[in-house]
Every structure is written in structure tokens, then in C-alpha cells.
Design a protein around this motif. Structure first.
Motif, PDB file in Angstrom:
ATOM      1  N   VAL A  21       0.832  -1.205   0.000  1.00 63.57           N
ATOM      2  CA  VAL A  21       0.000   0.000   0.000  1.00 63.57           C
ATOM      3  C   VAL A  21       0.866   1.254   0.000  1.00 63.57           C
ATOM      4  N   PHE A  22       1.913   1.235   0.826  1.00 65.66           N
ATOM      5  CA  PHE A  22       2.834   2.375   0.865  1.00 65.66           C
ATOM      6  C   PHE A  22       3.501   2.590  -0.496  1.00 65.66           C
ATOM      7  N   GLY A  23       3.928   1.491  -1.138  1.00 68.30           N
ATOM      8  CA  GLY A  23       4.561   1.609  -2.449  1.00 68.30           C
ATOM      9  C   GLY A  23       3.609   2.160  -3.501  1.00 68.30           C
ATOM     10  N   LEU A  24       2.363   1.708  -3.486  1.00 72.45           N
ATOM     11  CA  LEU A  24       1.380   2.225  -4.447  1.00 72.45           C
ATOM     12  C   LEU A  24       1.107   3.705  -4.215  1.00 72.45           C
ATOM     13  N   GLY A  25       1.008   4.087  -2.941  1.00 69.69           N
ATOM     14  CA  GLY A  25       0.797   5.504  -2.634  1.00 69.69           C
ATOM     15  C   GLY A  25       1.979   6.355  -3.060  1.00 69.69           C
ATOM     16  N   ILE A  52       5.316   9.394  -9.532  1.00 70.85           N
ATOM     17  CA  ILE A  52       5.330   9.289 -11.002  1.00 70.85           C
ATOM     18  C   ILE A  52       4.994  10.621 -11.677  1.00 70.85           C
ATOM     19  N   PRO A  53       3.912  11.327 -11.284  1.00 75.23           N
ATOM     20  CA  PRO A  53       3.672  12.646 -11.900  1.00 75.23           C
ATOM     21  C   PRO A  53       4.799  13.644 -11.634  1.00 75.23           C
ATOM     22  N   THR A 112       7.068  15.397 -14.480  1.00 74.13           N
ATOM     23  CA  THR A 112       7.168  16.858 -14.597  1.00 74.13           C
ATOM     24  C   THR A 112       8.620  17.308 -14.625  1.00 74.13           C
ATOM     25  N   ILE A 113       9.440  16.715 -13.760  1.00 79.97           N
ATOM     26  CA  ILE A 113      10.869  17.045 -13.753  1.00 79.97           C
ATOM     27  C   ILE A 113      11.509  16.679 -15.090  1.00 79.97           C
ATOM     28  N   ASP A 114      11.167  15.506 -15.583  1.00 83.30           N
ATOM     29  CA  ASP A 114      11.718  15.061 -16.868  1.00 83.30           C
ATOM     30  C   ASP A 114      11.313  16.011 -17.993  1.00 83.30           C
TER      31      ASP A 114
END
Length: 263
Positions: free
Chosen positions: A11-15, A21-22, A26-28
Motif C-alpha cells: 500500500v505504501f509503495g502504491l501511494g 510518477i507525476p 514533470t521534472i523530466d
């Protein structure tokens, strides 16, 4: 037990992925202003823009004014409620929550209607008057966070004993608040101040309708006709906001470790 830990990490990893990811995307994107490869040209263009320097500096100034005015209002009020009128706490807590319920657009339209050029106090006719309105609007928006931070700080100290001791030594109420109470809740005050500053830096609605060029308005204007610079500005704003949150976490380590008083 092991299975529950595995699910907790999943659950922590999915959160974490949901938020990271966004951000990574954005940085990329902000680094791809040139097709040749990654570059910081978008960030360089933003920092070199005089409008960025002006709006960011103005937002910082308004933020500092907001913090000062908010503390002048909140600290004595929270102190009085804690010491003399605990029965008023539900009322004060309800009032301080109103900015979370009432949209900012309602607040600013009320300001415009009350203080326009045809009113008895035409504050919107001058830059100073508009800055005053903007500051008090931000004080209202930051009130839920500032009041709860100060109230939490007051719960960690014995307000009654400190006040009685200072009064016996001849201090008046103003001296008690400024030289006895305030230094003992400085960590909580700084936490509320950083939260308020983060709100001011990213606010758009109130400043836009009042016609003030602040950092939030600048970000929106840049986003209307450019592609890479808005992404860079988003990362800059994100770093500033999380920097403020990190300062709150750091300062909380120096907070008094006494148990909170709820009486």
C-alpha cells in the motif's frame, strides 16, 4: 504478522508511486526544452525573468506581513481562550474553520464590494490599499492552520502557572504574552508560520481578482503561453512547499516533550 507488513509495504509503495510518477514526469519534461538532451535552460529562463523575481519577492513580503498580522491576532486570542474563557473554545474553533468552508472567491468578492471606489473606504483604488486587503485575506485563509498550531503549543505548557508567576513579579498582560508565553510556544508558532507562507506562495484566486501580480498569478500567466517554464515553476513551487514542510518536521523535534494539557 509478516503478511500484514507485506500488505502495508505494498500500500505504501502504491501511494508513493501515485505521488512520485507525476512528479518525476514533470521534472523530466522541464529538462527537455532542448531536443539534444537534458538541460536546465527552463529553470535558467525562469530565474532570469524579472517578473519571477518581482512576483516571488512580493509574495514573500506579503507572506511575512500575513504571518505578523496573524500572530498579533491569534496568539492573544488563543491565550485568552486558554486562560480565561475555555468555554469559548468550540466557538473559536468553529470560526477558525470557516475559511476552509467558505470559498476564497466569496471572500474576495466581498472585499471588492465593500472596499471598491464607491465605498466609504476605497482600498482597491491604491496599491497600498490592495496590499492591505490581500494581506488580511491571506490571514483569513491561514487562520485554521495558525490557530491550531498556536493552540497546540499552548497545550504543551502550563499557561496558568506561568501567567501567575509573571503577574506576581509585576508583569502586565502584554509583557506576559510577549516575554513569557510567546518564547515557550515559538516552535509551534514557526510551524504555523511556515504553513501560512506555503499557502501565500501558491495562492491564485484572491490575488487574481484583486489584480495583484503575485507568484501564483505569474505561474498561471506563464502557463498560458509556454510549455517548459510552467513545469519548472511547478517544481520550484513544490520544492519551496516541501521545504517548508521539512522545516516544520525539523522544528517539531525541538518542541517541548511534555504531555499536552487538555483541561
Amino acid at each position: 504478522m509478516k503478511q500484514s507488513k507485506v500488505w502495508a509495504w505494498i500500500v505504501f509503495g502504491l501511494g508513493a508511486l501515485y505521488f512520485l510518477i507525476p512528479l518525476i514526469a514533470t521534472i523530466d519534461f522541464s529538462l527537455k526544452i532542448r531536443k539534444a538532451g537534458y538541460t536546465f535552460d527552463a529553470y535558467s529562463a525562469v530565474f532570469a525573468d524579472p517578473r519571477f523575481q518581482q512576483t516571488f519577492g512580493y509574495s514573500l513580503l506579503i507572506g511575512l506581513c500575513t504571518i505578523v498580522v496573524g500572530l498579533v491576532i491569534v496568539v492573544p486570542a488563543a491565550y485568552y481562550v486558554r486562560l480565561r474563557a475555555p468555554h469559548l473554545r468550540p466557538v473559536i474553533e468553529f470560526v477558525t474553520l470557516l475559511p476552509l468552508i467558505i470559498p476564497a472567491i466569496v471572500l474576495v468578492f466581498g472585499y471588492i464590494r465593500l472596499y471598491n471606489s464607491s465605498s466609504f473606504l476605497p482600498l482597491t483604488n491604491s496599491n497600498l490599499g490592495t496590499a492591505i486587503l490581500l494581506t488580511f485575506a491571506y490571514v483569513a485563509l491561514g487562520l485554521p492552520y495558525m490557530y491550531r498550531a498556536v493552540d497546540t503549543g499552548l497545550r504543551t505548557i502550563d499557561v496558568q502557572t506561568l501567567t501567575e508567576a509573571a503577574t506576581i513579579l509585576g508583569a502586565n498582560q502584554l509583557t506576559v504574552i510577549a516575554h513569557v508565553i510567546f518564547p515557550n510556544i515559538i516552535i509551534a508558532v514557526l510551524s504555523g508560520a511556515f504553513l501560512t507562507l506555503a499557502i501565500v506562495i501558491g495562492e491564485f484566486t484572491v490575488a487574481s481578482l484583486l489584480g495583484v501580480q503575485v507568484f501564483g498569478v505569474y505561474m498561471q500567466n506563464i502557463g498560458a503561453n509556454r510549455a517548459y517554464e510552467p513545469a519548472a515553476l511547478s517544481i520550484i513551487s513544490f520544492v519551496f512547499t516541501w521545504g517548508a514542510m521539512a522545516m516544520i518536521q525539523l522544528l517539531s523535534r525541538f518542541a517541548p516533550k511534555t504531555a499536552a494539557r487538555t483541561d
